[in-house]
Motif scaffolding. Structure first.
Motif, PDB file in Angstrom:
ATOM      1  N   PRO A 164       0.785  -1.226   0.000  1.00 22.62           N
ATOM      2  CA  PRO A 164       0.000   0.000   0.000  1.00 22.62           C
ATOM      3  C   PRO A 164       0.822   1.285   0.000  1.00 22.62           C
ATOM      4  CG  PRO A 164      -0.912  -1.571   1.548  1.00 22.62           C
ATOM      5  CD  PRO A 164       0.401  -2.127   1.109  1.00 22.62           C
ATOM      6  N   SER A 165       2.106   1.230   0.368  1.00 17.41           N
ATOM      7  CA  SER A 165       2.952   2.413   0.320  1.00 17.41           C
ATOM      8  C   SER A 165       3.951   2.363  -0.826  1.00 17.41           C
ATOM      9  CB  SER A 165       3.717   2.601   1.642  1.00 17.41           C
ATOM     10  OG  SER A 165       2.845   2.963   2.681  1.00 17.41           O
ATOM     11  N   ASP A 166       4.639   1.219  -0.991  1.00 11.42           N
ATOM     12  CA  ASP A 166       5.740   1.112  -1.952  1.00 11.42           C
ATOM     13  C   ASP A 166       5.287   0.773  -3.357  1.00 11.42           C
ATOM     14  OD1 ASP A 166       7.437   1.615   0.173  1.00 11.42           O
ATOM     15  OD2 ASP A 166       7.708  -0.509   0.621  1.00 11.42           O
ATOM     16  N   GLY A 167       4.091   0.242  -3.514  1.00 11.49           N
ATOM     17  CA  GLY A 167       3.604  -0.113  -4.833  1.00 11.49           C
ATOM     18  C   GLY A 167       3.956  -1.533  -5.233  1.00 11.49           C
ATOM     19  N   ILE A 168       4.024  -1.777  -6.522  1.00 12.70           N
ATOM     20  CA  ILE A 168       4.207  -3.109  -7.067  1.00 12.70           C
ATOM     21  C   ILE A 168       5.517  -3.730  -6.584  1.00 12.70           C
ATOM     22  CG2 ILE A 168       5.275  -2.187  -9.169  1.00 12.70           C
ATOM     23  CD1 ILE A 168       4.011  -4.501 -10.706  1.00 12.70           C
ATOM     24  N   SER A 169       5.466  -5.021  -6.277  1.00 10.92           N
ATOM     25  CA  SER A 169       6.663  -5.745  -5.852  1.00 10.92           C
ATOM     26  C   SER A 169       7.549  -6.007  -7.064  1.00 10.92           C
ATOM     27  CB  SER A 169       6.265  -7.065  -5.196  1.00 10.92           C
ATOM     28  OG  SER A 169       7.382  -7.919  -5.058  1.00 10.92           O
ATOM     29  N   LEU A 170       8.734  -5.427  -7.090  1.00 11.70           N
ATOM     30  CA  LEU A 170       9.645  -5.635  -8.208  1.00 11.70           C
ATOM     31  C   LEU A 170      10.162  -7.067  -8.219  1.00 11.70           C
ATOM     32  CD1 LEU A 170      11.629  -2.262  -8.145  1.00 11.70           C
ATOM     33  CD2 LEU A 170       9.591  -2.879  -9.458  1.00 11.70           C
ATOM     34  N   ARG A 319     -10.168  12.385   7.449  1.00 13.25           N
ATOM     35  CA  ARG A 319     -11.362  12.221   8.281  1.00 13.25           C
ATOM     36  C   ARG A 319     -11.937  10.815   8.152  1.00 13.25           C
ATOM     37  NH1 ARG A 319     -14.932  17.810   7.809  1.00 13.25           N
ATOM     38  NH2 ARG A 319     -13.481  19.132   8.970  1.00 13.25           N
ATOM     39  N   LEU A 320     -11.959  10.305   6.925  1.00 12.08           N
ATOM     40  CA  LEU A 320     -12.469   8.958   6.709  1.00 12.08           C
ATOM     41  C   LEU A 320     -11.601   7.939   7.436  1.00 12.08           C
ATOM     42  CD1 LEU A 320     -14.429   7.017   5.370  1.00 12.08           C
ATOM     43  CD2 LEU A 320     -13.039   7.131   3.291  1.00 12.08           C
ATOM     44  N   ARG A 321     -10.300   8.113   7.367  1.00 10.71           N
ATOM     45  CA  ARG A 321      -9.384   7.189   8.036  1.00 10.71           C
ATOM     46  C   ARG A 321      -9.590   7.225   9.556  1.00 10.71           C
ATOM     47  NH1 ARG A 321      -4.223   5.907   9.733  1.00 10.71           N
ATOM     48  NH2 ARG A 321      -3.298   4.153   8.615  1.00 10.71           N
ATOM     49  N   SER A 322      -9.774   8.429  10.102  1.00 12.27           N
ATOM     50  CA  SER A 322     -10.012   8.558  11.542  1.00 12.27           C
ATOM     51  C   SER A 322     -11.318   7.891  11.947  1.00 12.27           C
ATOM     52  CB  SER A 322     -10.032  10.040  11.937  1.00 12.27           C
ATOM     53  OG  SER A 322      -8.771  10.638  11.749  1.00 12.27           O
ATOM     54  N   ALA A 323     -12.344   8.047  11.111  1.00  9.03           N
ATOM     55  CA  ALA A 323     -13.641   7.442  11.418  1.00  9.03           C
ATOM     56  C   ALA A 323     -13.547   5.914  11.384  1.00  9.03           C
ATOM     57  CB  ALA A 323     -14.692   7.931  10.423  1.00  9.03           C
ATOM     58  N   ILE A 324     -12.797   5.387  10.430  1.00  4.24           N
ATOM     59  CA  ILE A 324     -12.605   3.930  10.370  1.00  4.24           C
ATOM     60  C   ILE A 324     -11.895   3.445  11.626  1.00  4.24           C
ATOM     61  CG2 ILE A 324     -11.376   2.097   9.131  1.00  4.24           C
ATOM     62  CD1 ILE A 324     -11.812   3.804   6.564  1.00  4.24           C
ATOM     63  N   ALA A 325     -10.894   4.188  12.051  1.00  6.09           N
ATOM     64  CA  ALA A 325     -10.143   3.802  13.244  1.00  6.09           C
ATOM     65  C   ALA A 325     -11.027   3.793  14.489  1.00  6.09           C
ATOM     66  CB  ALA A 325      -8.960   4.755  13.442  1.00  6.09           C
ATOM     67  N   VAL A 334      -5.567   0.076   7.526  1.00  4.79           N
ATOM     68  CA  VAL A 334      -5.999   1.040   6.512  1.00  4.79           C
ATOM     69  C   VAL A 334      -4.777   1.653   5.840  1.00  4.79           C
ATOM     70  CG1 VAL A 334      -7.401   3.088   6.029  1.00  4.79           C
ATOM     71  CG2 VAL A 334      -8.005   1.612   7.929  1.00  4.79           C
ATOM     72  N   SER A 335      -4.868   1.871   4.548  1.00  9.67           N
ATOM     73  CA  SER A 335      -3.767   2.469   3.794  1.00  9.67           C
ATOM     74  C   SER A 335      -3.551   3.921   4.201  1.00  9.67           C
ATOM     75  CB  SER A 335      -4.045   2.391   2.294  1.00  9.67           C
ATOM     76  OG  SER A 335      -5.257   3.064   1.985  1.00  9.67           O
ATOM     77  N   ARG A 336      -2.362   4.446   3.877  1.00  9.66           N
ATOM     78  CA  ARG A 336      -2.009   5.839   4.179  1.00  9.66           C
ATOM     79  C   ARG A 336      -1.581   6.527   2.889  1.00  9.66           C
ATOM     80  NH1 ARG A 336       1.886   4.354   9.350  1.00  9.66           N
ATOM     81  NH2 ARG A 336       0.246   3.467  10.658  1.00  9.66           N
ATOM     82  N   TRP A 344      -7.827   1.891   1.213  1.00  2.88           N
ATOM     83  CA  TRP A 344      -7.869   0.434   1.143  1.00  2.88           C
ATOM     84  C   TRP A 344      -7.947  -0.086   2.570  1.00  2.88           C
ATOM     85  CZ3 TRP A 344      -9.102  -3.031  -2.210  1.00  2.88           C
ATOM     86  CH2 TRP A 344      -8.632  -4.342  -2.150  1.00  2.88           C
ATOM     87  N   VAL A 345      -9.047  -0.746   2.889  1.00  2.00           N
ATOM     88  CA  VAL A 345      -9.310  -1.216   4.242  1.00  2.00           C
ATOM     89  C   VAL A 345      -9.167  -2.737   4.273  1.00  2.00           C
ATOM     90  CG1 VAL A 345     -10.979  -1.300   6.124  1.00  2.00           C
ATOM     91  CG2 VAL A 345     -10.923   0.681   4.596  1.00  2.00           C
ATOM     92  N   GLN A 346      -8.276  -3.211   5.140  1.00  2.00           N
ATOM     93  CA  GLN A 346      -8.081  -4.655   5.313  1.00  2.00           C
ATOM     94  C   GLN A 346      -8.717  -5.047   6.647  1.00  2.00           C
ATOM     95  OE1 GLN A 346      -4.045  -6.418   6.106  1.00  2.00           O
ATOM     96  NE2 GLN A 346      -4.310  -7.137   4.003  1.00  2.00           N
ATOM     97  N   LEU A 347      -9.785  -5.831   6.580  1.00  2.00           N
ATOM     98  CA  LEU A 347     -10.515  -6.246   7.771  1.00  2.00           C
ATOM     99  C   LEU A 347      -9.773  -7.372   8.486  1.00  2.00           C
ATOM    100  CD1 LEU A 347     -14.058  -6.235   6.154  1.00  2.00           C
ATOM    101  CD2 LEU A 347     -13.111  -4.493   7.675  1.00  2.00           C
ATOM    102  N   PRO A 348     -10.082  -7.614   9.755  1.00  2.00           N
ATOM    103  CA  PRO A 348      -9.423  -8.705  10.483  1.00  2.00           C
ATOM    104  C   PRO A 348      -9.634 -10.045   9.793  1.00  2.00           C
ATOM    105  CG  PRO A 348     -10.643  -7.281  11.991  1.00  2.00           C
ATOM    106  CD  PRO A 348     -11.025  -6.866  10.609  1.00  2.00           C
ATOM    107  N   GLU A 349      -8.747 -10.981  10.052  1.00  2.00           N
ATOM    108  CA  GLU A 349      -8.857 -12.316   9.472  1.00  2.00           C
ATOM    109  C   GLU A 349     -10.230 -12.917   9.775  1.00  2.00           C
ATOM    110  OE1 GLU A 349      -6.877 -13.923   7.521  1.00  2.00           O
ATOM    111  OE2 GLU A 349      -5.300 -12.388   7.517  1.00  2.00           O
TER     112      GLU A 349
END
Length: 418
Positions: A164-170, A319-325, A334-336, A344-349
């Motif tokens: 989510p930060s670095d992009g595609i895995s080279l 604001r959306l990120r804070s509300a999700i938290a 959550v992505s930054r 991009w929200v990753q829910l618990p397993e």
């Protein structure tokens, strides 16, 4: 003025953290704070709005601002997994449902389309009228995402893991190049959708060199490049293209208006083929939107608009990120993003984002399930949320309800009980 209201916001935040103003308490009125800090009332109001975006204040109609519990800092989602084989794309039905839902006045948290309030509507109307007076015509057209476009033309794809930060895995891309006869590589290096990743210049250069050495063209989608939140505009991968191997593409769909359907490309050595494909697809792009946007650009409106749009999208996604938290279950990530307006929200397993999507849809809340962005349903515990909306009570209530739905799914509570 910008520096001053940030200073006031920082001082008020320090008072909240020190316990001077406690959760649920009303902060002093703007006139009191104006005298206390020796600044104007408008500066205090801007400081309040800044703290509201940070999650430390909540505005209540006709009551003022109240201290709220700061949201917990969530980790970023993990690196995606490597797929060993290319597979057909199969997300058409869900995509069509989302497009249909956009017409039902549902809470718009699914599609990556900014709200009209954040778009230069008045200026574009004026420029469109200017173009219309020339007696030309225009058309609107809607189009799905990259995966759905590839599905329509029957192409097979292989997904490369993405951070989510670095992009595609080279490393993942190199493995795919060694195993498969790839024909092209499609990448969004700047503020990718749906994860929001921005590749560093070093990684962009490595990406371009790697694909050039393999003889595989890079199709660069830089549609979000102009919507960086702070600092300078990130460079495109095309800037490092020494072998004329990058096909650069961009559009005004995410900046000025989705309905204009205006974009451009720098195909380099593929120019002849690109022109031929363009001609056989739709002959030509509607003229009046082109003239309207050209006039808008010539008048200098685009650059002025972008300065405010970047701030809007940064504040909205914060604001959306804070509300999700605040509202989503423990274990959520959550992505930054450093640009754009999607999270991009990753829910618990064990928590199915697809199940959350279906339950939310039943309550008139529109979100994008992670399965839409994969060829193999590997993002079932993920959601993409659109932060390109003004922060209203309706949006906040919808996010709160989404968090509650995610907790219900996690605990196995049946929706029939509500």
């Amino acid at each position: 003025m910008g520096m001053l209201y940030n200073q006031v916001a920082d001082q008020l935040q320090a008072l909240i953290l020190d316990g001077v103003y406690r959760e649920g308490e009303r902060v002093p009125g703007v006139r009191v704070l104006s005298r206390q800090f020796g600044v104007s009332i408008s500066t205090v109001l801007q400081a309040h709005q800044t703290l509201e975006a940070r999650g430390y204040l909540q505005a209540r109609e006709r009551s003022g601002y109240f201290v709220r519990r700061p949201a917990r800092d969530l980790p970023e989602p993990r690196m995606t997994e490597q797929r060993s084989r290319p597979v057909p794309v199969s997300a058409r039905e869900m995509t069509l449902d989302l497009c249909a839902d956009e017409q039902k006045r549902m809470v718009p948290l699914a599609t990556a389309i900014p709200h009209p309030d954040y778009l230069p509507v008045r200026q574009i109307q004026q420029s469109t009228l200017w173009a219309a007076r020339r007696g030309l015509e225009t058309l609107d057209y809607a189009f799905p995402g990259i995966l759905q476009a590839l599905e329509v033309v029957g192409l097979r794809v292989i997904e490369i893991p993405t951070h989510p930060s670095d992009g595609i895995s080279l490393e993942g891309l190199q493995l795919a190049l060694e195993q498969w006869p790839l024909k092209a590589c499609v990448v969004v290096p700047n503020h990718s959708n749906p994860m929001g990743a921005r590749m560093s210049d070093e990684r962009k250069q490595q990406l371009v060199s790697m694909l050039a050495a393999a003889g595989v063209p890079l199709i660069e989608d830089d549609i979000y490049g102009d919507l960086f939140h702070t600092g300078e505009r990130p460079r495109p991968a095309k800037a490092f293209d020494l072998a004329d191997n990058v096909i650069y593409c961009s559009s005004f769909s995410k900046t000025i208006s989705p309905g204009l359907r205006l974009g451009w490309m720098i195909p380099g050595r593929h120019m002849a083929a690109a022109r031929q494909h363009k001609y056989f697809v739709n002959l030509a792009t509607s003229t009046i939107p082109q003239l309207a946007v050209a006039h808008f650009l010539e008048q200098g409106g685009y650059d002025r608009y972008l300065r405010s749009a970047r701030q809007h999208y940064k504040e909205s996604t914060d604001r959306l990120r804070s509300a999700i938290a605040r509202t989503f279950p423990e274990g959520t990530a959550v992505s930054r993003p450093q640009g754009g307006f999607v999270l991009w929200v990753q829910l618990p397993e064990g928590v199915s984002g697809t199940e959350v999507y279906h339950r939310a849809r039943g309550e008139n809340i529109n979100v994008a399930p992670g399965r839409m962005f994969s060829t193999a349903n590997k993002f079932d515990n993920c959601l993409r949320l659109n932060g390109g909306n003004p922060w209203t009570g309706r949006i906040e209530a919808a996010v709160d309800r989404l968090g509650a739905i995610a907790r219900e799914v996690q605990s196995g509570v049946s929706p029939d009980r509500f």
